[in-house]
Scaffold this motif. Structure first.
Motif, mmCIF file in Angstrom:
data_model
loop_
_atom_site.group_PDB
_atom_site.id
_atom_site.type_symbol
_atom_site.label_atom_id
_atom_site.label_comp_id
_atom_site.label_asym_id
_atom_site.label_seq_id
_atom_site.Cartn_x
_atom_site.Cartn_y
_atom_site.Cartn_z
ATOM 1 N N PRO A 22 0.824 -1.208 0.000
ATOM 2 C CA PRO A 22 0.000 0.000 0.000
ATOM 3 C C PRO A 22 0.860 1.261 0.000
ATOM 4 O O PRO A 22 2.048 1.218 0.339
ATOM 5 C CB PRO A 22 -0.795 -0.109 1.303
ATOM 6 N N ALA A 23 0.225 2.377 -0.385
ATOM 7 C CA ALA A 23 0.920 3.662 -0.339
ATOM 8 C C ALA A 23 1.426 3.905 1.072
ATOM 9 O O ALA A 23 0.731 3.609 2.047
ATOM 10 C CB ALA A 23 -0.037 4.780 -0.772
ATOM 11 N N GLY A 24 2.634 4.389 1.190
ATOM 12 C CA GLY A 24 3.230 4.646 2.501
ATOM 13 C C GLY A 24 4.087 3.513 3.016
ATOM 14 O O GLY A 24 4.822 3.690 3.987
ATOM 15 N N ALA A 25 4.028 2.359 2.382
ATOM 16 C CA ALA A 25 4.836 1.221 2.843
ATOM 17 C C ALA A 25 6.318 1.533 2.779
ATOM 18 O O ALA A 25 7.106 1.061 3.603
ATOM 19 C CB ALA A 25 4.514 -0.024 2.015
ATOM 20 N N GLU A 26 6.722 2.385 1.799
ATOM 21 C CA GLU A 26 8.139 2.725 1.657
ATOM 22 C C GLU A 26 8.675 3.511 2.845
ATOM 23 O O GLU A 26 9.884 3.649 3.009
ATOM 24 C CB GLU A 26 8.386 3.499 0.356
ATOM 25 N N ASN A 27 7.785 4.015 3.704
ATOM 26 C CA ASN A 27 8.221 4.704 4.919
ATOM 27 C C ASN A 27 8.705 3.732 5.990
ATOM 28 O O ASN A 27 9.358 4.145 6.948
ATOM 29 C CB ASN A 27 7.094 5.574 5.477
ATOM 30 N N TYR A 28 8.353 2.456 5.844
ATOM 31 C CA TYR A 28 8.692 1.450 6.845
ATOM 32 C C TYR A 28 9.575 0.330 6.309
ATOM 33 O O TYR A 28 10.127 -0.448 7.084
ATOM 34 C CB TYR A 28 7.410 0.827 7.413
ATOM 35 N N ILE A 29 9.674 0.227 4.994
ATOM 36 C CA ILE A 29 10.390 -0.884 4.367
ATOM 37 C C ILE A 29 11.508 -0.311 3.496
ATOM 38 O O ILE A 29 11.283 0.593 2.696
ATOM 39 C CB ILE A 29 9.436 -1.743 3.515
ATOM 40 N N THR A 30 12.698 -0.860 3.658
ATOM 41 C CA THR A 30 13.859 -0.393 2.907
ATOM 42 C C THR A 30 14.504 -1.565 2.187
ATOM 43 O O THR A 30 14.647 -2.648 2.762
ATOM 44 C CB THR A 30 14.903 0.246 3.857
ATOM 45 N N VAL A 31 14.883 -1.354 0.948
ATOM 46 C CA VAL A 31 15.611 -2.360 0.179
ATOM 47 C C VAL A 31 16.976 -1.776 -0.174
ATOM 48 O O VAL A 31 17.069 -0.661 -0.682
ATOM 49 C CB VAL A 31 14.864 -2.754 -1.105
ATOM 50 N N THR A 32 18.023 -2.534 0.120
ATOM 51 C CA THR A 32 19.376 -2.120 -0.242
ATOM 52 C C THR A 32 20.041 -3.269 -0.995
ATOM 53 O O THR A 32 19.538 -4.392 -1.009
ATOM 54 C CB THR A 32 20.223 -1.773 1.001
ATOM 55 N N TRP A 33 21.173 -2.932 -1.606
ATOM 56 C CA TRP A 33 21.966 -3.998 -2.235
ATOM 57 C C TRP A 33 23.430 -3.622 -2.184
ATOM 58 O O TRP A 33 23.785 -2.478 -1.904
ATOM 59 C CB TRP A 33 21.463 -4.305 -3.630
ATOM 60 N N ASP A 34 24.265 -4.605 -2.435
ATOM 61 C CA ASP A 34 25.713 -4.423 -2.274
ATOM 62 C C ASP A 34 26.432 -4.097 -3.586
ATOM 63 O O ASP A 34 27.647 -4.196 -3.664
ATOM 64 C CB ASP A 34 26.332 -5.655 -1.631
ATOM 65 N N ARG A 35 25.694 -3.673 -4.627
ATOM 66 C CA ARG A 35 26.322 -3.386 -5.922
ATOM 67 C C ARG A 35 26.034 -1.979 -6.434
ATOM 68 O O ARG A 35 26.280 -1.695 -7.606
ATOM 69 C CB ARG A 35 25.879 -4.409 -6.971
ATOM 70 N N GLN A 36 25.522 -1.084 -5.584
ATOM 71 C CA GLN A 36 25.238 0.274 -6.026
ATOM 72 C C GLN A 36 26.533 0.934 -6.513
ATOM 73 O O GLN A 36 27.538 0.960 -5.806
ATOM 74 C CB GLN A 36 24.626 1.096 -4.885
#
Length: 74
Positions: A22-36
């Motif tokens: 849902p809208a706003g989920a990005e305020n609580y969930i973070t995705v990262t990766w090791d190749r930026q």
């Protein structure tokens, strides 16, 4: 995941996320990766680790979805 450069020149990797539901989920969930910002040579393949982090203060979200976009530029 594995990322392959099928082009003829080196590329620099970046990742973003979009289409959160849902809208706003990005305020609580973070995705990262090791190749930026990593560079992949033409014909090369690299492995990458994606990490999903959920804030302990999340409330009311039991299901979520989003798109992970991995791009190469250069």
């Amino acid at each position: 995941v594995y990322v392959k450069n099928t082009g003829t020149a080196p590329m620099t990797l970046s990742m973003s996320c979009s289409g959160w539901s849902p809208a706003g989920a990005e305020n609580y969930i973070t995705v990262t990766w090791d190749r930026q910002g990593a560079q992949v040579n033409a014909g090369g393949v690299v492995s990458a680790v994606l990490t999903l982090l959920v804030s302990s203060s999340v409330s009311g979200i039991t299901d979520f979805s989003f798109n992970i976009v991995i791009e190469g530029s250069g």
